[in-house]
Design a protein around this motif. Sequence first.
Motif, PDB file in Angstrom:
ATOM      1  N   LYS A 220      51.451  72.591  47.613  1.00 42.78           N
ATOM      2  CA  LYS A 220      50.730  72.910  48.848  1.00 42.78           C
ATOM      3  C   LYS A 220      49.786  74.098  48.628  1.00 42.78           C
ATOM      4  CE  LYS A 220      50.026  72.357  53.338  1.00 42.78           C
ATOM      5  NZ  LYS A 220      49.045  73.433  53.572  1.00 42.78           N
TER       6      LYS A 220
ATOM      7  N   ASP B  15      45.710  74.040  48.934  1.00 40.36           N
ATOM      8  CA  ASP B  15      44.991  74.894  49.882  1.00 40.36           C
ATOM      9  C   ASP B  15      44.014  75.839  49.192  1.00 40.36           C
ATOM     10  OD1 ASP B  15      46.406  73.721  51.923  1.00 40.36           O
ATOM     11  OD2 ASP B  15      47.887  75.341  52.085  1.00 40.36           O
ATOM     12  N   ASN B  16      44.176  76.033  47.885  1.00 41.61           N
ATOM     13  CA  ASN B  16      43.352  76.998  47.161  1.00 41.61           C
ATOM     14  C   ASN B  16      42.724  76.348  45.939  1.00 41.61           C
ATOM     15  OD1 ASN B  16      43.994  79.739  48.565  1.00 41.61           O
ATOM     16  ND2 ASN B  16      45.991  78.788  48.238  1.00 41.61           N
TER      17      ASN B  16
END
Length: 429
Positions: free
Chosen positions: A155, A159-160
Amino acid sequence: MKLWEDWKRLHQAATSSTNCYLGVFPDIHVNFPTMKVIMWNVRGAVSREFVSHAREVIKIHNPEVFIVLETMAKDRVAQHVYRVLGFDDCRTIEANGIRGGMWLLWKKPINLLEFAIDSPNVFHSLFKISPDIPEFLLTGIHAPSSVKDKAALWKDLEDNAPPASTPWLVLGDMNEVVSQNEKMGGRPVTNVQGKKFQKWMDSARLIDLKYSGPRFTWDNCRDGVNLIRERLDRALANAEWLKDHPNTQGKQKNPTLVAAASTWKRPPPGYVKINTDGAWRGEGSAGAGSIIRDADGSWMMGKAWKTKARNPTEAELLAIKGGMQMAIEASFDKVVIETDAISLKNTIEDAGKYGTSELVAILRDMEAMLSKGCHFEFNYVPRGANGVAHLLAKTAVEKEAIDGLGKLFDNPPGTIRDVYEGDMLRSVE
């Protein structure tokens, strides 16, 4: 993530200015400079054995970049080891006590522009290979074993993500199995297994690269029905990477090549050595492998054949019997037989005492062979020193074209050559 903002500024400066200093490069210009990256999960890099075996791996494969996972070592160890191994620089994620740890080692003229640690399990490194090849992002991952921690890792990476225009190569021990063909033995793979890992791959538009070599990268070191094998190590890349490096391919190595616990040794002068191994995966799925080497360690003959073994012990015994038969047919005078089944080594030497054994028919045949004019000596060796025979036995089981008569190999086949060459490098007269 601030890393990617910094990267965008650095990327813009590097690509817009012809005077930007990017390190010293040789005065040679090619369209696609060859680069080799090796990733190795060593499970401990503080021993002398690690340095010795790492030197062998580097001598054989000559990588420009060397990623070491699960070092279990302090940073100061890496600062010494990278020089000993012939690399020009390194970056590290320090181990937490005796857990984790990652090293990134590289050679000039490759130039590191940026290095960032995302977590104890991930690093990102921005490299430049040459002035006319775009810089690329190399990410190393050693995923945790906990399902919860892995989910959090995927996750966070989702997200990055780096800019989509970044040529990106990801190497690591992902600790994930995403389909049944990536696992043999144990519990079946569930429909939800590896889904969050795949979701991150899809969102990052990463492609699982093709590879050659062994199908599985991990096993639980058990035999027979208790054996579990999985593919946990992966090489991933995005479209931008493949556009610049279209022929990138992973090559997985058998762990026997880098096993530090044992060493194959050459036989005494005047002897040949025959290593044997049996493979058993259930009724109707058994095979044997045998390799003959001379006193210099040179390959004389290898053989893989299917057997009708009813259990793992019988598979091992039939492999030893087959090796003895090869020696007799070749009229060798003095032969050392090596097996990684220690109980069978003792059983064969005392064959006359086992008249009630369920293996009695095979033992009696072998007892008769002991009087055929060939002097046999039997040795036990750990699995790590029996890697070539192990792979030949595995080949016998997996290749449908190989039958009970077997297949002879005058030279080491490609899937076994690395292990054989590793034996040659480590062998002691």
